[in-house]
Design an enzyme around this catalytic site. Sequence first.
Site, mmCIF file in Angstrom:
data_model
loop_
_atom_site.group_PDB
_atom_site.id
_atom_site.type_symbol
_atom_site.label_atom_id
_atom_site.label_comp_id
_atom_site.label_asym_id
_atom_site.label_seq_id
_atom_site.Cartn_x
_atom_site.Cartn_y
_atom_site.Cartn_z
ATOM 1 N N GLU A 115 46.600 44.002 43.402
ATOM 2 C CA GLU A 115 46.475 43.108 44.547
ATOM 3 C C GLU A 115 47.522 43.515 45.577
ATOM 4 O O GLU A 115 48.678 43.743 45.216
ATOM 5 C CB GLU A 115 46.703 41.651 44.138
ATOM 6 N N HIS B 24 42.521 35.998 46.484
ATOM 7 C CA HIS B 24 43.411 35.145 45.692
ATOM 8 C C HIS B 24 43.657 33.807 46.400
ATOM 9 O O HIS B 24 44.787 33.428 46.693
ATOM 10 C CB HIS B 24 44.743 35.862 45.432
ATOM 11 N N ARG C 278 43.770 36.380 36.204
ATOM 12 C CA ARG C 278 44.587 37.492 36.684
ATOM 13 C C ARG C 278 43.715 38.743 36.679
ATOM 14 O O ARG C 278 42.890 38.949 35.776
ATOM 15 C CB ARG C 278 45.828 37.715 35.794
#
Length: 322
Positions: free
Chosen positions: A270, A289, A241
């Site tokens: 993000e 991602h 993360r």
Amino acid sequence: MPDRPRVLVTRRIPDAGLSLVSAQAEVDLWSEELPPPRELLLERVRGVDGLLSLLTDRVDAELLDAAGPGLKVVSNYAVGYDNIDVAACRVRGVAVGNTPGVLTETTADLAFALLMAVARRIPKSYDFVREDRWQTWGPMTLLGKDIHGAVLGIIGFGRIGREMARRAQGFGMRTLYFSRTQASPQAEAELAATFTPLDALLAESDFVSLHTALTDETHHLIDAAALSRMKRGAILVNTSRGGVVDQVALAGALRSGDLFGAGLDVTDPEPMRADDPLLALPNCLVVPHIASASERTRDRMAQKAAANLLAGLRGEPLPDPV
């Protein structure tokens, strides 16, 4: 015939799972590329029996109350669930599921790909050719780091961290790991991995790969102090993360040359914007991602998410509960 349950699916997922849900429920599908705006999410969740959410959807007390007492289940299309207030769901009797297991190998593949790409300067080399700078073979051109025989430090030794260790064996790497709990002697022997205190791992590793959940304890685990303890010229890889890393401190370590490079699949926030300082650094590789982004893995995630949703609608135990 009784009415079919109503569900909200907050983004289009692969048909391998969406078709299972559509066959047994009335589906309100948000089909846009971007997540539904908060106000629309709160509006469309009203009165639904089930919610199939993504990491981009904040499932908190406000949303649960907007849904109403009929909400039975929240099925997250992800392994992580830091977007969900699990305690608030539990208080309201709402089951929560996720999609573990199916993306383990795929994520480890991507983490190792980032490690290799940064070590051997693959993006920079591609630019070198594309920009017509390749004039001859040169003994000092685009020198990178060896992977074989190097030391890999893994922070977080769950499923994905262990698969990372398994891949390292093929390159003859020495693997150190740090985790909340030590693996069994059998697992350590099988993966040729040695439990190592965090400070020692940072100091000894040529590559550090992050595979830990984001919690209050791990937020900015890799901060300026941790980066200063890393071996000079080391490489950091993050597929966990974004919040596990202090990106301001990381940019400083990359800019100064204390780190050789970094490969990031996750960022904070993000999505990362194009003017982020990290993107101006030639030794930082950022991808959007995509750790689980293989066709087979995303299909299997969709099937798991559908199975959790449908089990919750029936009042049955979820196959993969949080």
